[in-house]
Structure formats: C-alpha cells, structure tokens
Design a protein around this motif. Structure first.
Motif, PDB file in Angstrom:
ATOM      1  N   LEU A 233      36.914  30.504  38.519  1.00  0.00           N
ATOM      2  CA  LEU A 233      36.714  29.424  39.477  1.00  0.00           C
ATOM      3  C   LEU A 233      35.226  29.225  39.784  1.00  0.00           C
ATOM      4  O   LEU A 233      34.750  28.098  39.908  1.00  0.00           O
ATOM      5  CB  LEU A 233      37.475  29.720  40.759  1.00  0.00           C
ATOM      6  CG  LEU A 233      37.552  28.610  41.805  1.00  0.00           C
ATOM      7  CD1 LEU A 233      38.226  27.374  41.219  1.00  0.00           C
ATOM      8  CD2 LEU A 233      38.316  29.092  43.033  1.00  0.00           C
ATOM      9  N   ALA A 234      34.490  30.321  39.880  1.00  0.00           N
ATOM     10  CA  ALA A 234      33.050  30.217  40.148  1.00  0.00           C
ATOM     11  C   ALA A 234      32.351  29.427  39.052  1.00  0.00           C
ATOM     12  O   ALA A 234      31.448  28.622  39.313  1.00  0.00           O
ATOM     13  CB  ALA A 234      32.443  31.612  40.270  1.00  0.00           C
ATOM     14  N   ARG A 235      32.790  29.629  37.810  1.00  0.00           N
ATOM     15  CA  ARG A 235      32.175  28.897  36.686  1.00  0.00           C
ATOM     16  C   ARG A 235      32.570  27.421  36.710  1.00  0.00           C
ATOM     17  O   ARG A 235      31.748  26.546  36.413  1.00  0.00           O
ATOM     18  CB  ARG A 235      32.584  29.541  35.360  1.00  0.00           C
ATOM     19  CG  ARG A 235      32.054  30.950  35.166  1.00  0.00           C
ATOM     20  CD  ARG A 235      32.248  31.448  33.741  1.00  0.00           C
ATOM     21  NE  ARG A 235      33.652  31.638  33.403  1.00  0.00           N
ATOM     22  CZ  ARG A 235      34.308  32.782  33.608  1.00  0.00           C
ATOM     23  NH1 ARG A 235      33.697  33.803  34.169  1.00  0.00           N
ATOM     24  NH2 ARG A 235      35.574  32.903  33.266  1.00  0.00           N
ATOM     25  N   THR A 236      33.803  27.120  37.073  1.00  0.00           N
ATOM     26  CA  THR A 236      34.243  25.723  37.062  1.00  0.00           C
ATOM     27  C   THR A 236      33.642  24.931  38.229  1.00  0.00           C
ATOM     28  O   THR A 236      33.516  23.716  38.133  1.00  0.00           O
ATOM     29  CB  THR A 236      35.777  25.624  37.127  1.00  0.00           C
ATOM     30  OG1 THR A 236      36.251  26.267  38.306  1.00  0.00           O
ATOM     31  CG2 THR A 236      36.410  26.283  35.915  1.00  0.00           C
ATOM     32  N   GLN A 237      33.276  25.611  39.312  1.00  0.00           N
ATOM     33  CA  GLN A 237      32.632  24.906  40.422  1.00  0.00           C
ATOM     34  C   GLN A 237      31.296  24.322  40.000  1.00  0.00           C
ATOM     35  O   GLN A 237      30.876  23.275  40.492  1.00  0.00           O
ATOM     36  CB  GLN A 237      32.466  25.864  41.614  1.00  0.00           C
ATOM     37  CG  GLN A 237      33.773  26.121  42.346  1.00  0.00           C
ATOM     38  CD  GLN A 237      33.674  27.240  43.361  1.00  0.00           C
ATOM     39  OE1 GLN A 237      32.767  28.078  43.311  1.00  0.00           O
ATOM     40  NE2 GLN A 237      34.626  27.285  44.279  1.00  0.00           N
TER      41      GLN A 237
END
Length: 458
Positions: free
Chosen positions: A266-270
C-alpha cells in the motif's frame, strides 16, 4: 499493605492479592508483611510503580513473565506471574528474596522516592533508516534523477534530496520525542507510545516507497516530483493522541504478517496515486481482495479508501463511489473512523461535482464533518473536507458559498505545512479561480502570483 494491578476485565485487587499471597506463603510470610508494594503496568491507574520486570527480577522468575507480558495479551503478564509463583521457591532463597523486596519497597516509600523501571535509551541510531534513506539511497536517487533529459533535472534532484533529508530528520526527532514522552517526561502511557511507534514505523515504510520511486526516476517522474513528495503523510499524525487513540485494535499474531505485507504494498501504491492514478488503480484493485483475505477489516477499509481516491484521480466517478461506499461499510463495522472519514471525503466529490448529485453530496458533507469532528478536527482531514465542500459549491456556480471553504482550507494548510509548501499552492490556485469568478480580479492576480512563486520554488 497497598497492592494494585491493571487488568480491566476482573477485579485487580483480588488477582494481585492472589499472586502476593502465593509468593509470601512460599516464603513463609503473611500478606501483611509487605507494605506499599505497587506494580506498574501498561496503563497504570496511578503515577509511579515498579514494573513487571523489576518484580520478576526480585522474585527470580526469569524472563518468562516479561516475555509473556510483551506478547500483547492483556492477561499474559499476570497469567505467567501466577504460574511462576505457583512453583515453590528454593528454601534457602525464600526469606532473603522476599525480605529484600519488602525492605527495598518500604525504604523507597519512606524516602518518598518513586520506584521506576530502568528507562530505555531514546537515542535514535543512524541505522534506524538504513536502506530507507541513507547515503547509498541518496546516491541512487540523485543518479537516477540527474540522468533525466528534462532541463530542470538538476534543480529538481537537489530539491528532492533536501525534502527527503528534512523528512528523515523530522522522523528521527518524532521518534525520539515519542520515546521521551513516556520514559523521560513521564507524560504519556506506554500504550500511547506503542501507537506512536506503530505510526512512525508506517511513516518509515512510506518514506522508503517514495525513495524507491525516485530511484527509478524518468522524465514523467521529474514532472510529478512535487505531488509525490506531498504523498508523504504529515508526521504530526503520529503525535496526535486523539487521532491515534481512535485507531482500532492491532491485528492478531496470526494476521500480523499478512497485514504487514499488504501495508508495505500500500505504501508503494500511494506514491502511484500521486503520480500515475491509472497505475494505482491497477495495483490497488487486486490488493483490496488480498486485504480482505487477511481477515483484518481495518486494512481492508484502508485499501478501499485509497482505491476510491485513485479512481477519483483517474476521473472514474462510478468506481470511486462504489469503492468509497464499500470502505465506509467496512470501516463502520469495526469503528475505524479515520478510514471512514477518508472515504466520505472522497464520496463528496464522486457523487457531487463528478455526477451532479448535489443534494446527496451535501448530505455526505454533513456525515464527513461529524466524523472529522469526532477525530479532533485533524488539519489534514479538515482541510481536504473544506476543499471538497468548496468544490461542491463552486461547480454549482455558488462562488460566494465556496470562497470561505477555500479560505479555511488555506489557513489550515498554512498552519500545518507552512506558507511556502506545495500543498498550500494547490489551495491558492483554487482560491484564485474562485476569487476571479466573483469578479475580484486584482485579488485573484495576487493569489495567482503567490501560487507561481511557491511552485517555482518547489
């Protein structure tokens, strides 16, 4: 004597006296032999007291008590203590050990000295961000960005490096401040310390994702650098006791690994949501199913809220509405106000300006404002809510009604980020457009000029 213990679901004095009675019986003493024994715990009902660690060491219980306490169960420390105390102590050690404990506690009570566990060091080692933002990562980012063909690559690379340095320094300061609040200043419970540290751990993951994105920079990355940097959540969130306390219970040990993996993704997709919304949608759609499979509803709601916002950024109003409504339902079921607020704020745009369902949009505004108020009016959430309500009025040509919402959003962001931040420029531009629409062209010009100054500097 005085004995106290934290355990919310059963009578603490009964449990405490049971443990003391077993210990003293094994030593050949009576409970009245101890005067003023206080046991500390995660959320003490009183100011000071020796910890489980000290008690275990005094009674020679070894690491079984501490290890069980740290496992996360509210009963683990007491259960392990009772189990350990149920075994007879060696005869030659009974009297000296308990007598030492009695004399030490009595002496401290008479002297008026608080008996505290040894505080851990609050120094943040340089290795805390190793592999996230260190010399090697800085070199990778600079090399990738300077290899770009855009004419402003050198300037952008320098500013990105400075911004990441500043965020990393603020992160270290925030981590130290969180530790000192509990162990030095004694103004914060260990429970709140744990919440702050969990939040800072997630912020570290988000920083790592941004660094990895810049380490693979291309020309498109260079043009979206400001938006990507703005995707880093404010570290002030990790010091907001009311916001953190609204969080739901952490995942169980059985869920923890899967939830951690989802949040790392999720951190990467943000980052993608800020730079490439379509890519974010493609990544978040399967991640929502993975999050649901963890069985931990809060992470499912979090992914759905991000997916709704990514759909909105990609101008897909219907999917944005669907994901936002699902996020609200999942968040409601577990009392996850933060993700409920985020999804409601997205829903305002999805049903109002994007689908011209104005009355419904205003109803969602009321729901969103109630949740944001319950969360303590966090400036980040509140400023976004003001922007969305301003847009809801503006798209109906209600410029006079829109203006105060844009003005309030500007004040909130200036207070949170400073007057020269890129997120402030975003609001200034909207305020300039609205001001111009009201025929106040000179005032609009000033706002446009300030917007340009910030964007040129960032």
């Amino acid at each position: 004597g005085q004995v106290a213990l934290c355990r919310s679901d059963e009578d603490p004095l009964t449990l405490a006296w049971t443990a003391v009675d077993r210990a003293l019986t094994a030593a050949g003493l009576e409970p009245e032999g101890i005067d003023g024994l206080w046991w500390g715990c995660t959320r003490p009902p009183f100011a000071e007291g020796p910890s489980w660690t000290h008690l275990a060491a005094t009674l020679r219980l070894g690491s079984r008590v501490d290890g069980a306490l740290l496992s996360g169960s509210p009963h683990a420390g007491m259960d392990a203590l009772l189990a350990a105390l149920s075994r007879p102590l060696e005869p030659r050690r009974r009297w000296p050990l308990v007598a030492a404990a009695v004399l030490t506690v009595s002496a401290l009570s008479v002297a008026g000295v608080a008996w505290r566990p040894r505080a851990p060091s609050c120094e943040v080692p340089a290795s805390a961000l190793a592999g996230v933002w260190d010399e090697a990562q800085r070199a990778r980012v600079q090399q990738a960005m300077l290899a770009s063909t855009v004419p402003f690559s050198k300037t952008t690379a320098a500013r990105v490096g400075q911004a990441l340095d500043a965020h990393a320094n603020q992160w270290a300061l925030a981590r130290r401040a969180a530790c000192e609040a509990t162990w030095v200043e004694r103004t914060q419970s260990e429970q709140l310390l744990d919440l702050r540290m969990r939040c800072l751990d997630r912020s570290r993951d988000e920083l790592g994702a941004v660094v990895a994105f810049f380490a693979q920079a291309d020309d498109a990355t260079m043009t979206s650098a400001t938006s990507v940097l703005s995707s880093l959540r404010p570290l002030a969130w990790c010091a907001d006791a009311r916001l953190l306390s609204s969080s739901v219970a952490p995942p169980t040990p059985a869920q923890a690994a899967a939830v951690t993996a989802v949040r790392e993704t999720l951190a990467r997709t943000q980052v993608l949501s800020a730079a490439r919304p379509k890519g974010a949608v493609d990544a978040l759609t399967p991640l929502a199913e993975t999050a649901k499979a963890t069985g931990y509803a809060p992470v499912h709601a979090e992914v759905l809220a991000d997916l709704a916002e990514a759909h909105l950024a990609n101008s897909d109003a219907k999917p944005a509405e669907t994901s936002a409504r699902e996020a609200i339902t999942v968040a409601d079921a577990v009392g996850d106000d933060v993700d409920r607020a985020r999804a409601l704020i997205t829903l305002i745009d999805a049903v109002g300006p994007e689908q011209a369902r104005w009355v419904e949009g205003l109803a969602v505004v009321k729901d969103a404002r109630a949740v944001v108020t319950r969360l303590g009016n966090d400036p980040g959430l509140e400023s976004l809510l003001e922007l969305r309500q301003g847009k809801l009025h503006y798209t109906q040509s209600q410029y006079g009604e829109a203006l105060p919402h844009y003005e309030k959003a500007l004040a909130l962001r200036e207070a949170r980020f400073g007057k020269d931040d890129a997120r402030v420029a975003e609001v200034l531009q909207l305020l300039a457009i609205c001001t111009g629409s009201l025929g106040k062209l000179d005032a609009a010009k000033v706002l446009y000029e300030r917007t340009l100054q910030i964007r040129e500097a960032t």
